[in-house]
Design a protein around this motif. Structure first.
Motif, PDB file in Angstrom:
ATOM      1  N   ILE A  89     -15.643   5.393 -16.576  1.00 35.31           N
ATOM      2  CA  ILE A  89     -14.216   5.179 -16.345  1.00 35.31           C
ATOM      3  C   ILE A  89     -13.613   6.386 -15.632  1.00 35.31           C
ATOM      4  N   ALA A  90     -13.999   7.585 -16.080  1.00 35.18           N
ATOM      5  CA  ALA A  90     -13.498   8.804 -15.436  1.00 35.18           C
ATOM      6  C   ALA A  90     -13.922   8.864 -13.978  1.00 35.18           C
ATOM      7  N   LEU A  91     -15.163   8.541 -13.712  1.00 40.79           N
ATOM      8  CA  LEU A  91     -15.677   8.553 -12.345  1.00 40.79           C
ATOM      9  C   LEU A  91     -14.960   7.524 -11.483  1.00 40.79           C
ATOM     10  N   ALA A  92     -14.750   6.324 -12.020  1.00 45.40           N
ATOM     11  CA  ALA A  92     -14.105   5.258 -11.262  1.00 45.40           C
ATOM     12  C   ALA A  92     -12.632   5.554 -10.982  1.00 45.40           C
ATOM     13  N   THR A  93     -12.050   6.503 -11.697  1.00 44.40           N
ATOM     14  CA  THR A  93     -10.647   6.872 -11.495  1.00 44.40           C
ATOM     15  C   THR A  93     -10.463   7.805 -10.303  1.00 44.40           C
ATOM     16  N   VAL A  94     -11.505   8.545  -9.965  1.00 43.93           N
ATOM     17  CA  VAL A  94     -11.404   9.576  -8.923  1.00 43.93           C
ATOM     18  C   VAL A  94     -11.000   9.027  -7.557  1.00 43.93           C
ATOM     19  N   PRO A  95     -11.618   7.937  -7.045  1.00 43.34           N
ATOM     20  CA  PRO A  95     -11.247   7.458  -5.701  1.00 43.34           C
ATOM     21  C   PRO A  95      -9.765   7.136  -5.554  1.00 43.34           C
ATOM     22  N   ALA A  96      -9.173   6.488  -6.547  1.00 41.29           N
ATOM     23  CA  ALA A  96      -7.756   6.133  -6.459  1.00 41.29           C
ATOM     24  C   ALA A  96      -6.879   7.385  -6.444  1.00 41.29           C
ATOM     25  N   CYS A  97      -7.254   8.403  -7.216  1.00 42.35           N
ATOM     26  CA  CYS A  97      -6.488   9.662  -7.224  1.00 42.35           C
ATOM     27  C   CYS A  97      -6.528  10.333  -5.858  1.00 42.35           C
ATOM     28  N   LEU A  98      -7.718  10.421  -5.278  1.00 43.29           N
ATOM     29  CA  LEU A  98      -7.859  11.051  -3.961  1.00 43.29           C
ATOM     30  C   LEU A  98      -7.135  10.249  -2.891  1.00 43.29           C
ATOM     31  N   PHE A  99      -7.304   8.935  -2.925  1.00 45.32           N
ATOM     32  CA  PHE A  99      -6.658   8.064  -1.941  1.00 45.32           C
ATOM     33  C   PHE A  99      -5.139   8.165  -2.066  1.00 45.32           C
ATOM     34  N   GLY A 100      -4.649   8.248  -3.294  1.00 41.03           N
ATOM     35  CA  GLY A 100      -3.212   8.363  -3.510  1.00 41.03           C
ATOM     36  C   GLY A 100      -2.649   9.657  -2.948  1.00 41.03           C
ATOM     37  N   LEU A 101      -3.345  10.760  -3.159  1.00 42.67           N
ATOM     38  CA  LEU A 101      -2.882  12.046  -2.650  1.00 42.67           C
ATOM     39  C   LEU A 101      -2.876  12.084  -1.124  1.00 42.67           C
ATOM     40  N   LEU A 102      -3.891  11.466  -0.518  1.00 46.19           N
ATOM     41  CA  LEU A 102      -4.032  11.523   0.933  1.00 46.19           C
ATOM     42  C   LEU A 102      -3.167  10.500   1.662  1.00 46.19           C
ATOM     43  N   MET A 103      -2.963   9.337   1.043  1.00 48.44           N
ATOM     44  CA  MET A 103      -2.346   8.223   1.761  1.00 48.44           C
ATOM     45  C   MET A 103      -0.980   7.797   1.232  1.00 48.44           C
ATOM     46  N   ASN A 104      -0.480   8.427   0.174  1.00 49.63           N
ATOM     47  CA  ASN A 104       0.755   7.965  -0.453  1.00 49.63           C
ATOM     48  C   ASN A 104       1.929   7.927   0.517  1.00 49.63           C
ATOM     49  N   ASP A 105       2.105   8.984   1.307  1.00 43.34           N
ATOM     50  CA  ASP A 105       3.241   9.039   2.234  1.00 43.34           C
ATOM     51  C   ASP A 105       3.142   7.947   3.297  1.00 43.34           C
ATOM     52  N   ILE A 106       1.931   7.698   3.787  1.00 45.58           N
ATOM     53  CA  ILE A 106       1.734   6.660   4.802  1.00 45.58           C
ATOM     54  C   ILE A 106       2.032   5.284   4.221  1.00 45.58           C
ATOM     55  N   ILE A 107       1.558   5.050   2.997  1.00 41.38           N
ATOM     56  CA  ILE A 107       1.794   3.767   2.340  1.00 41.38           C
ATOM     57  C   ILE A 107       3.284   3.554   2.114  1.00 41.38           C
ATOM     58  N   GLU A 108       3.976   4.589   1.624  1.00 42.79           N
ATOM     59  CA  GLU A 108       5.409   4.473   1.358  1.00 42.79           C
ATOM     60  C   GLU A 108       6.189   4.207   2.636  1.00 42.79           C
ATOM     61  N   ALA A 109       5.762   4.803   3.735  1.00 40.20           N
ATOM     62  CA  ALA A 109       6.504   4.686   4.989  1.00 40.20           C
ATOM     63  C   ALA A 109       6.216   3.401   5.755  1.00 40.20           C
ATOM     64  N   HIS A 110       4.985   2.881   5.638  1.00 39.69           N
ATOM     65  CA  HIS A 110       4.589   1.794   6.547  1.00 39.69           C
ATOM     66  C   HIS A 110       4.069   0.525   5.879  1.00 39.69           C
ATOM     67  N   LEU A 111       3.724   0.573   4.599  1.00 37.31           N
ATOM     68  CA  LEU A 111       3.030  -0.574   4.013  1.00 37.31           C
ATOM     69  C   LEU A 111       3.792  -1.277   2.892  1.00 37.31           C
ATOM     70  N   ARG A 112       5.037  -0.912   2.686  1.00 41.74           N
ATOM     71  CA  ARG A 112       5.813  -1.540   1.611  1.00 41.74           C
ATOM     72  C   ARG A 112       6.747  -2.614   2.180  1.00 41.74           C
ATOM     73  N   SER A 113       6.240  -3.403   3.102  1.00 38.74           N
ATOM     74  CA  SER A 113       7.038  -4.459   3.733  1.00 38.74           C
ATOM     75  C   SER A 113       6.602  -5.829   3.232  1.00 38.74           C
ATOM     76  N   ILE A 114       7.468  -6.818   3.426  1.00 40.61           N
ATOM     77  CA  ILE A 114       7.144  -8.173   2.987  1.00 40.61           C
ATOM     78  C   ILE A 114       5.952  -8.722   3.756  1.00 40.61           C
ATOM     79  N   SER A 115       5.832  -8.383   5.027  1.00 41.01           N
ATOM     80  CA  SER A 115       4.706  -8.893   5.824  1.00 41.01           C
ATOM     81  C   SER A 115       3.370  -8.377   5.292  1.00 41.01           C
ATOM     82  N   VAL A 116       3.320  -7.110   4.907  1.00 34.84           N
ATOM     83  CA  VAL A 116       2.091  -6.542   4.332  1.00 34.84           C
ATOM     84  C   VAL A 116       1.791  -7.199   2.992  1.00 34.84           C
ATOM     85  N   ILE A 117       2.820  -7.359   2.153  1.00 33.24           N
ATOM     86  CA  ILE A 117       2.635  -7.983   0.845  1.00 33.24           C
ATOM     87  C   ILE A 117       2.127  -9.409   0.993  1.00 33.24           C
ATOM     88  N   ALA A 118       2.683 -10.146   1.946  1.00 34.52           N
ATOM     89  CA  ALA A 118       2.247 -11.530   2.177  1.00 34.52           C
ATOM     90  C   ALA A 118       0.768 -11.580   2.551  1.00 34.52           C
TER      91      ALA A 118
END
Length: 265
Positions: A89-118
């Protein structure tokens, strides 16, 4: 926020956090479609605290066993099944933590739209359907969780940072493709949610230091409603998963995605 907004948003978080239909997508929709005010960081943290409490209470015996096994392994007293699963479980948690740190700003800026959600709602819903078809032949249990399998589910969890994907949905999908039974796939997904919700809540909680005014009534109501609804959701989901399978959620995702596409045309 109005009391009715607080209750509905907390219910949405509690119900959708552990169902394979994406809580982040459903929390975005009231603002984007209905024009509701943004719930704010404090409320977001509160409802995540509520769902964290629910999953810990529901799996309290599992959590204690995992912590015990993990602690024994740290002091050199061997690695039992619980300790091994805790490390997975600890090992499986690592990718999401790293991805979140690296990509959070990009996701917040560009991927929180209805078209992406659809798009993600439909695409990952279809993947869930394909994985569920394999589940009738699946017989792996969590005792057979390997390092590779844990990493595959962990990288799948990282994709859930994209709104509409669904953390539980994508991790259950990955586990089903790997040959785990529906029950064990869901159980691993729920146990895996504990560290990621805890880390995410702590990270967001740091931002609250800068906030001078907090609506404590909304916070406590949000925690209570999301905790109770999440606990009931876990209970009923695990009770009916083998009889219902994943198709009701797949159908829901496709219908929701189609409605969203109509809204943006």
């Amino acid at each position: 926020m109005d009391l009715i907004h607080v209750i509905i948003l907390a219910l949405i978080q509690g119900i959708t956090e552990f169902l394979p239909i994406s809580s982040s997508a459903h929390l975005i929709l009231p603002k984007e479609v209905l024009g509701w005010p943004d719930q704010g960081l404090a409320f977001d943290v509160a409802v995540h605290v509520g769902t964290l409490m629910a999953v810990i209470v529901y799996f309290r015996k599992d959590v204690l066993d995992l912590l015990s096994g993990w602690s024994l392994s740290l002091v050199g007293k061997g690695l039992n099944d619980d300790g091994r699963l805790a490390w997975m479980i600890a090992l499986a948690t690592v990718p999401a933590c790293l991805f979140g740190l690296l990509m959070n700003d990009i996701i917040e800026a560009h991927l929180r739209s209805i078209s992406v959600i659809a798009a993600t709602t439909i695409v990952f819903g279809i993947l869930l359907a394909l994985a569920d078809k394999r589940s009738d032949r699946a017989n792996k249990t969590l005792v057979s969780m390997t390092l590779t399998a844990a990493l595959v589910v962990g990288f799948a969890q990282a994709l859930a940072l994209i709104p509409g994907t669904s953390r539980s949905g994508i991790t259950i999908t990955a586990a089903l493709f790997l040959g785990f039974s529906r029950t064990d796939a869901a159980r691993f997904s729920f146990l895996l949610s504990i560290p990621i919700i805890l880390i995410s809540g702590a990270y967001k909680g740091i931002g609250l230091v800068e906030q001078s005014a907090v609506d404590w009534q909304s916070i406590f109501i949000g925690i209570a409603v999301s905790a109770v609804s999440a606990y009931l959701c876990i209970y009923y989901f695990l009770s009916f998963i083998n009889r219902l399978g994943m198709m009701p959620f797949v159908i829901y995702r496709i219908i929701l995605g189609a409605i969203l596409i109509v809204l943006i045309i």
